[in-house]
Motif scaffolding. Structure first.
Motif, PDB file in Angstrom:
ATOM      1  N   LEU A  16      -5.173  -1.333  -1.336  1.00 46.59           N
ATOM      2  CA  LEU A  16      -4.438  -0.165  -0.876  1.00 46.59           C
ATOM      3  C   LEU A  16      -2.956  -0.354  -1.174  1.00 46.59           C
ATOM      4  CD1 LEU A  16      -6.132   0.424   2.600  1.00 46.59           C
ATOM      5  CD2 LEU A  16      -6.710   1.456   0.384  1.00 46.59           C
ATOM      6  N   ILE A  17      -2.316   0.717  -1.552  1.00 46.95           N
ATOM      7  CA  ILE A  17      -0.898   0.686  -1.904  1.00 46.95           C
ATOM      8  C   ILE A  17      -0.074   0.847  -0.629  1.00 46.95           C
ATOM      9  CG2 ILE A  17       0.907   1.919  -3.164  1.00 46.95           C
ATOM     10  CD1 ILE A  17      -1.577   2.858  -5.014  1.00 46.95           C
ATOM     11  N   LYS A  18       0.895  -0.041  -0.452  1.00 43.55           N
ATOM     12  CA  LYS A  18       1.792   0.078   0.703  1.00 43.55           C
ATOM     13  C   LYS A  18       3.198   0.497   0.273  1.00 43.55           C
ATOM     14  CE  LYS A  18       1.214  -3.175   3.901  1.00 43.55           C
ATOM     15  NZ  LYS A  18       1.101  -4.559   4.434  1.00 43.55           N
ATOM     16  N   SER A  19       3.656  -0.089  -0.827  1.00 41.22           N
ATOM     17  CA  SER A  19       4.971   0.281  -1.364  1.00 41.22           C
ATOM     18  C   SER A  19       4.978  -0.002  -2.865  1.00 41.22           C
ATOM     19  CB  SER A  19       6.089  -0.473  -0.635  1.00 41.22           C
ATOM     20  OG  SER A  19       5.933  -1.853  -0.812  1.00 41.22           O
ATOM     21  N   SER A  20       6.093   0.248  -3.507  1.00 37.06           N
ATOM     22  CA  SER A  20       6.167   0.181  -4.973  1.00 37.06           C
ATOM     23  C   SER A  20       5.739  -1.178  -5.523  1.00 37.06           C
ATOM     24  CB  SER A  20       7.588   0.505  -5.430  1.00 37.06           C
ATOM     25  OG  SER A  20       7.905   1.835  -5.077  1.00 37.06           O
ATOM     26  N   ALA A  21       5.051  -1.138  -6.646  1.00 40.92           N
ATOM     27  CA  ALA A  21       4.555  -2.361  -7.275  1.00 40.92           C
ATOM     28  C   ALA A  21       4.415  -2.139  -8.775  1.00 40.92           C
ATOM     29  CB  ALA A  21       3.204  -2.752  -6.682  1.00 40.92           C
ATOM     30  N   VAL A  22       4.327  -3.251  -9.486  1.00 44.59           N
ATOM     31  CA  VAL A  22       4.130  -3.216 -10.933  1.00 44.59           C
ATOM     32  C   VAL A  22       2.748  -3.799 -11.222  1.00 44.59           C
ATOM     33  CG1 VAL A  22       5.008  -3.977 -13.167  1.00 44.59           C
ATOM     34  CG2 VAL A  22       6.615  -3.515 -11.290  1.00 44.59           C
TER      35      VAL A  22
END
Ligand code: FES
Length: 120
Positions: free
Chosen positions: A88-94
């Motif tokens: 799950l995405i929580k904050s910006s990532a690459v």
């Protein structure tokens, strides 16, 4: 909103925190699977180990913690690999899709990504 940068595809995609990474990739019509996963994947049930991604940037808490499924399935994989369907995405990532077959210009793609500020 937060941003996921896909370095292979050289695009930034805005999404909502809490969104599933596999769902985002599929919704955006990016290629998540290699041949094995194209021929047959579990549809996000955490069983086929074909939805690998590697986390190439962002903060330590950009994504949800490893699930018990990932701890089992990723035992012999690099530490920065995840199963997209379990993430799950929580904050910006690459993110690098299909890290098992990295692009030949990966170094250049990473440098270009590093030189561009990741939106929050
Ligand atoms: S889609 Fe099968 S493990 Fe993620």
């Amino acid at each position: 909103m937060t941003t996921i940068r896909f370095i292979r595809e050289e695009i930034d995609i805005k999404c909502k925190p809490g969104e599933n990474l596999r769902d985002l990739v599929i919704k955006e019509r990016l290629q998540l699977y290699g041949l094995k996963g194209i021929l047959g994947n579990c549809g996000g049930a955490g069983q086929c180990s074909t939805c690998f991604v590697s986390v190439e940037g962002g903060s330590k808490n950009s994504l949800s913690p490893l699930t018990s499924v990932e701890e089992e399935k990723l035992k012999n994989r690099p530490e920065n690999w995840r199963l997209a369907c379990q993430t799950l995405i929580k904050s910006s990532a690459v993110i690098l899709t299909k890290p098992q077959s990295p692009p030949s210009n990966l170094k250049e793609l990473k440098e270009a990504s590093d030189n561009k500020k990741l939106p929050k």
